[in-house]
Design an enzyme around this catalytic site. Sequence first.
Site, PDB file in Angstrom:
ATOM      1  N   LEU A 154     -17.237  70.174  51.110  1.00 30.22           N
ATOM      2  CA  LEU A 154     -15.815  69.848  51.085  1.00 30.22           C
ATOM      3  C   LEU A 154     -15.665  68.660  52.027  1.00 30.22           C
ATOM      4  O   LEU A 154     -16.232  68.663  53.127  1.00 30.22           O
ATOM      5  CB  LEU A 154     -14.964  71.027  51.563  1.00 30.22           C
ATOM      6  CG  LEU A 154     -14.838  72.214  50.621  1.00 30.22           C
ATOM      7  CD1 LEU A 154     -14.114  73.373  51.308  1.00 30.22           C
ATOM      8  CD2 LEU A 154     -14.102  71.832  49.337  1.00 30.22           C
ATOM      9  N   ASP A 155     -14.924  67.637  51.609  1.00 31.61           N
ATOM     10  CA  ASP A 155     -14.816  66.458  52.458  1.00 31.61           C
ATOM     11  C   ASP A 155     -13.962  66.742  53.687  1.00 31.61           C
ATOM     12  O   ASP A 155     -13.399  67.838  53.861  1.00 31.61           O
ATOM     13  CB  ASP A 155     -14.315  65.246  51.673  1.00 31.61           C
ATOM     14  CG  ASP A 155     -12.910  65.431  51.109  1.00 31.61           C
ATOM     15  OD1 ASP A 155     -12.081  66.072  51.767  1.00 31.61           O
ATOM     16  OD2 ASP A 155     -12.641  64.923  50.002  1.00 31.61           O
ATOM     17  N   LEU A 156     -13.879  65.761  54.555  1.00 31.78           N
ATOM     18  CA  LEU A 156     -13.251  65.934  55.872  1.00 31.78           C
ATOM     19  C   LEU A 156     -11.883  66.595  55.802  1.00 31.78           C
ATOM     20  O   LEU A 156     -11.603  67.550  56.532  1.00 31.78           O
ATOM     21  CB  LEU A 156     -13.141  64.573  56.574  1.00 31.78           C
ATOM     22  CG  LEU A 156     -12.438  64.558  57.935  1.00 31.78           C
ATOM     23  CD1 LEU A 156     -13.241  65.335  58.975  1.00 31.78           C
ATOM     24  CD2 LEU A 156     -12.202  63.121  58.406  1.00 31.78           C
TER      25      LEU A 156
END
Length: 242
Positions: A103-105
């Site tokens: 999951l991105d930032l």
Amino acid sequence: MMRINKFISLSGIASRRAADTLVEEGRVQVNGETIKDLGHQVDENTDEVRVDGKLAELPKKTKVIVFHKPAGCVCTKDDPQGRRTVYDYLPPGYQTFKYVGRLDLQSRGLLLFTDDGELLHRLTHPSFEIPRCYFVWTTRLLSEAAAQKLVDGVDIRDPEDPEAQEEIAFATDVYLEKDYAELWLIEGKNREIRRMMRAVGYEIRDLKRVSYCGVQLGDLPAGEFRELTASEMNKLRQAVHL
């Protein structure tokens, strides 16, 4: 603790009845000492059991945990920028586990971790078409026409890269709720949903994964984790043919 015949049986060397015979014949050693007591108890975590000199070991117990990733932490072990990582939330016993997908930032929600490399491979390989569900909040409500485009497939290549090749991504299902869209995917390309939304003219303001291969995030608080139940583990392994 467990009876010696059960330990030998679980290790795959012999059935319980055959294990009793091995004990009676003096062919079993526990911590270097030959035993002939059929009722002997062994500690599966500390005792060394050998049959005819061969080490008897129980199958590794695979573990999977589900973690509620908060927005603002990164999916990496060590971040050169000094940002908080997903591992900062996990106790020492889980530091060697690998996360399943990313999951991105700024994305949040369900993130699986496992100590089983083969399970990890199958849960992330496109050929297994593992379903993932996301709740997506956009700066303006997603239209039915845009939702249909996402199902039909959109080109998510970088429009600013003149050498970029066509890259089609699609949602298997899109459900329009009151203030968000529920998207279902069967792959996990880099920043895929954000690129898909941009391709149909929308920007994301919040993104939350709520399900992965049937495992549900539920009401697990952000920053917390739990081990999967036996039922969840069985369903997970069945889904990837293990």
